[in-house]
Design a protein around this motif. Structure first.
Motif, PDB file in Angstrom:
ATOM      1  N   GLY A  90       0.729  -1.265  -0.144  1.00  0.00           N
ATOM      2  CA  GLY A  90       0.179   0.097  -0.052  1.00  0.00           C
ATOM      3  C   GLY A  90       0.797   1.308  -0.026  1.00  0.00           C
ATOM      4  O   GLY A  90       0.262   2.332   0.132  1.00  0.00           O
ATOM      5  N   ALA A  91       2.233   1.149   0.016  1.00  0.00           N
ATOM      6  CA  ALA A  91       3.156   2.346  -0.276  1.00  0.00           C
ATOM      7  C   ALA A  91       3.701   2.466  -1.482  1.00  0.00           C
ATOM      8  O   ALA A  91       4.838   2.961  -1.335  1.00  0.00           O
ATOM      9  CB  ALA A  91       4.232   2.422   1.054  1.00  0.00           C
ATOM     10  N   GLY A  92       3.080   2.164  -2.519  1.00  0.00           N
ATOM     11  CA  GLY A  92       3.631   2.254  -3.998  1.00  0.00           C
ATOM     12  C   GLY A  92       3.611   0.950  -4.641  1.00  0.00           C
ATOM     13  O   GLY A  92       2.744   0.138  -4.131  1.00  0.00           O
ATOM     14  N   GLU A  93       4.509   0.901  -5.494  1.00  0.00           N
ATOM     15  CA  GLU A  93       4.769  -0.643  -6.364  1.00  0.00           C
ATOM     16  C   GLU A  93       5.323  -1.157  -5.257  1.00  0.00           C
ATOM     17  O   GLU A  93       5.827  -1.252  -4.450  1.00  0.00           O
ATOM     18  CB  GLU A  93       5.573  -0.228  -7.632  1.00  0.00           C
ATOM     19  CG  GLU A  93       5.413   1.039  -8.355  1.00  0.00           C
ATOM     20  CD  GLU A  93       4.101   0.759  -9.226  1.00  0.00           C
ATOM     21  OE1 GLU A  93       3.649  -0.311  -9.316  1.00  0.00           O
ATOM     22  OE2 GLU A  93       3.330   1.719  -9.558  1.00  0.00           O
ATOM     23  N   LEU A  94       5.184  -2.759  -6.069  1.00  0.00           N
ATOM     24  CA  LEU A  94       5.793  -3.771  -5.146  1.00  0.00           C
ATOM     25  C   LEU A  94       7.184  -3.795  -5.017  1.00  0.00           C
ATOM     26  O   LEU A  94       8.034  -3.006  -5.985  1.00  0.00           O
ATOM     27  CB  LEU A  94       5.537  -5.220  -5.756  1.00  0.00           C
ATOM     28  CG  LEU A  94       3.713  -5.467  -5.592  1.00  0.00           C
ATOM     29  CD1 LEU A  94       3.497  -6.949  -6.511  1.00  0.00           C
ATOM     30  CD2 LEU A  94       3.565  -5.852  -4.264  1.00  0.00           C
ATOM     31  N   LEU A 132       8.157   5.284   1.360  1.00  0.00           N
ATOM     32  CA  LEU A 132       6.992   6.199   1.278  1.00  0.00           C
ATOM     33  C   LEU A 132       6.167   5.561   2.283  1.00  0.00           C
ATOM     34  O   LEU A 132       5.957   4.294   2.612  1.00  0.00           O
ATOM     35  CB  LEU A 132       6.390   5.606  -0.179  1.00  0.00           C
ATOM     36  CG  LEU A 132       7.125   6.176  -1.384  1.00  0.00           C
ATOM     37  CD1 LEU A 132       6.602   5.851  -2.785  1.00  0.00           C
ATOM     38  CD2 LEU A 132       7.025   7.867  -1.362  1.00  0.00           C
ATOM     39  N   SER A 133       5.076   6.505   2.752  1.00  0.00           N
ATOM     40  CA  SER A 133       4.066   6.108   3.670  1.00  0.00           C
ATOM     41  C   SER A 133       2.733   6.067   2.715  1.00  0.00           C
ATOM     42  O   SER A 133       2.592   6.071   1.930  1.00  0.00           O
ATOM     43  CB  SER A 133       3.806   6.752   4.856  1.00  0.00           C
ATOM     44  OG  SER A 133       3.581   8.408   4.296  1.00  0.00           O
ATOM     45  N   THR A 134       1.662   5.540   3.640  1.00  0.00           N
ATOM     46  CA  THR A 134       0.169   5.291   2.843  1.00  0.00           C
ATOM     47  C   THR A 134      -0.196   6.623   2.791  1.00  0.00           C
ATOM     48  O   THR A 134      -0.300   7.410   3.818  1.00  0.00           O
ATOM     49  CB  THR A 134      -0.658   4.368   3.682  1.00  0.00           C
ATOM     50  OG1 THR A 134       0.072   3.284   3.845  1.00  0.00           O
ATOM     51  CG2 THR A 134      -1.883   4.169   3.051  1.00  0.00           C
ATOM     52  N   GLY A 135      -0.608   7.044   1.753  1.00  0.00           N
ATOM     53  CA  GLY A 135      -1.473   8.407   1.445  1.00  0.00           C
ATOM     54  C   GLY A 135      -2.729   8.413   2.111  1.00  0.00           C
ATOM     55  O   GLY A 135      -3.457   7.550   2.747  1.00  0.00           O
ATOM     56  N   VAL A 136      -3.242   9.584   1.867  1.00  0.00           N
ATOM     57  CA  VAL A 136      -4.590   9.854   2.388  1.00  0.00           C
ATOM     58  C   VAL A 136      -5.698   9.295   1.736  1.00  0.00           C
ATOM     59  O   VAL A 136      -5.932   9.106   0.624  1.00  0.00           O
ATOM     60  CB  VAL A 136      -4.962  11.398   2.435  1.00  0.00           C
ATOM     61  CG1 VAL A 136      -6.128  12.038   3.013  1.00  0.00           C
ATOM     62  CG2 VAL A 136      -3.814  12.320   2.891  1.00  0.00           C
ATOM     63  N   SER A 159       1.609   8.624   8.884  1.00  0.00           N
ATOM     64  CA  SER A 159       2.663   9.712   8.897  1.00  0.00           C
ATOM     65  C   SER A 159       3.998   9.174   8.241  1.00  0.00           C
ATOM     66  O   SER A 159       4.104   7.950   8.286  1.00  0.00           O
ATOM     67  CB  SER A 159       2.762  10.063  10.240  1.00  0.00           C
ATOM     68  OG  SER A 159       3.565   8.933  11.111  1.00  0.00           O
ATOM     69  N   LYS A 160       4.802  10.051   8.040  1.00  0.00           N
ATOM     70  CA  LYS A 160       6.058   9.517   7.262  1.00  0.00           C
ATOM     71  C   LYS A 160       7.000   9.096   8.472  1.00  0.00           C
ATOM     72  O   LYS A 160       6.903   9.690   9.346  1.00  0.00           O
ATOM     73  CB  LYS A 160       6.553  10.618   6.442  1.00  0.00           C
ATOM     74  CG  LYS A 160       7.834  10.336   5.586  1.00  0.00           C
ATOM     75  CD  LYS A 160       8.362  11.391   4.683  1.00  0.00           C
ATOM     76  CE  LYS A 160       9.247  10.793   3.869  1.00  0.00           C
ATOM     77  NZ  LYS A 160       8.752   9.843   2.742  1.00  0.00           N
ATOM     78  N   ASN A 161       7.606   7.847   8.303  1.00  0.00           N
ATOM     79  CA  ASN A 161       8.456   7.400   9.104  1.00  0.00           C
ATOM     80  C   ASN A 161       9.848   8.333   9.098  1.00  0.00           C
ATOM     81  O   ASN A 161      10.593   7.909   8.269  1.00  0.00           O
ATOM     82  CB  ASN A 161       8.638   5.755   8.965  1.00  0.00           C
ATOM     83  CG  ASN A 161       9.502   5.237   9.979  1.00  0.00           C
ATOM     84  OD1 ASN A 161      10.120   5.973  10.888  1.00  0.00           O
ATOM     85  ND2 ASN A 161       9.714   3.834  10.107  1.00  0.00           N
ATOM     86  N   GLU A 162       9.918   9.133   9.929  1.00  0.00           N
ATOM     87  CA  GLU A 162      11.186  10.125  10.155  1.00  0.00           C
ATOM     88  C   GLU A 162      12.424   9.270  10.593  1.00  0.00           C
ATOM     89  O   GLU A 162      13.586  10.015  10.263  1.00  0.00           O
ATOM     90  CB  GLU A 162      10.799  11.167  11.098  1.00  0.00           C
ATOM     91  CG  GLU A 162       9.493  12.119  10.520  1.00  0.00           C
ATOM     92  CD  GLU A 162      10.015  12.985   9.253  1.00  0.00           C
ATOM     93  OE1 GLU A 162      10.781  13.010   8.509  1.00  0.00           O
ATOM     94  OE2 GLU A 162       9.273  14.185   9.317  1.00  0.00           O
TER      95      GLU A 162
END
Length: 313
Positions: A92-96, A153-157, A275-278
């Motif tokens: 869920g955070a972009g491509e595989l 990348l994190s999961t979007g809105v 949230s983005k993992n900082e």
């Protein structure tokens, strides 16, 4: 007191804190909070040691991919920062991810015995039934255990109904952090008072999709949707565009410092993101998304199968 969190794009968001609900709160009060807030953030309802065991077993699967820092404890899940985090994404955070080993680990994680035992834990199931006032709950087989490496990348809105459009019944999501997750470490962030926002967006999508085929209307990836079925990659911009009538800055993103054993139950239409993992502590965020229906209801039966790559959901 606020804390700054980020999404994939845009400036930091000064987020406020989720309302905590003690585990001994009455179900009547929990139902009221779910109606009022769109979520119920319940502390310490799962045994910490059981959750941590799932985390450890998860990283046993992933250790051969090189994601774990050499010499660190698997349970800690410290990212090997000699890697490119964008090459170690979760579901869920972009491509595989690019290697067969990573994809296979994603698949295998959903059938680990420790994970399946956690999904059946009587505390989890009793809270679902109690909050929803159901006689019997059904967990959809398509659960989503996933990770978020620091700076990946994190999961979007989004809101969850986007992905479960088949069937008329309402469902309940249980979001379970697999380990401690700081507010700026990739945990869920909720847009306050946004169930109405989600319902209005879904109604608009439904109107615009009236000429599509049934398969396209049910899809979160149809021509009217954003990439990956999400609403935005910029939490700050999305929140600002959906202020309430009170004026600028009166709708806040809400976060928490989650602990292993916590569970957040939320409405299908509440708007949320990760949230983005900082990466301040190097920990990889792991969590799972569970969706429950009442037994006998008109549920989205497309989700009654295990997650597989490219399943279109």
């Amino acid at each position: 007191m606020t804390v700054d969190v980020r999404s994939n794009h845009g400036p930091a968001v000064p987020a406020q804190w989720l309302r905590q609900t003690p585990s001994d709160t009455s179900f009547e009060e929990m139902r009221r909070r779910l109606r009022e807030d769109g979520y119920v953030y319940v502390k310490n309802i799962l045994p910490r040691e059981d959750v941590q065991k799932v985390r450890e077993e998860y990283f046993k699967l992933y250790e051969p991919t090189g994601i774990i820092k050499p010499g660190s404890a698997l349970e800690e899940g410290i990212f090997n920062d000699s890697n490119d985090p964008l090459q170690h994404g979760g579901i869920g955070a972009g491509e595989l991810p690019p290697t067969p080993e990573q994809v296979q680990a994603m698949i295998d994680a959903h059938t680990q015995p420790e994970y399946l035992q956690l999904l059946e834990h009587p505390n989890l199931r009793s809270y679902v039934k109690g909050i929803m006032d159901w006689k019997k709950e059904i967990l959809l087989k398509r659960t989503m255990i996933r990770h978020n490496a620091p700076h990946a990348l994190s999961t979007g809105v989004h809101y969850d109904k986007l992905f479960l459009r088949k069937g008329e019944a309402e469902f309940l999501t249980a979001w379970v952090p697999i380990g401690d997750i700081r507010a700026d470490g990739g945990g869920l962030m909720y847009l306050g008072d946004s169930v109405k926002v989600g319902r209005e967006i879904e109604a608009d999508f439904t109107r615009r999709a009236k000429d599509l085929s049934e398969e396209e209307r049910l899809s979160a990836f149809n021509v009217h949707m954003e990439k990956y079925g999400q609403l935005s990659q910029d939490a700050n911009e999305f929140g600002s565009a959906h202020e309430t009538n009170g004026g600028v800055g009166d709708r806040h993103w809400l976060v928490a410092n989650y602990e292993a054993g916590d569970v957040v139950f939320h409405d299908p239409y509440i708007v949320h993101a990760s949230s983005k993992n900082e990466g301040h502590d190097g920990r990889i965020r792991v969590s799972t998304d569970l969706r429950f229906y009442e037994e006998g209801s008109d549920m989205d039966d497309r989700w009654m199968k295990l997650w597989t790559p490219g399943d279109g959901l």
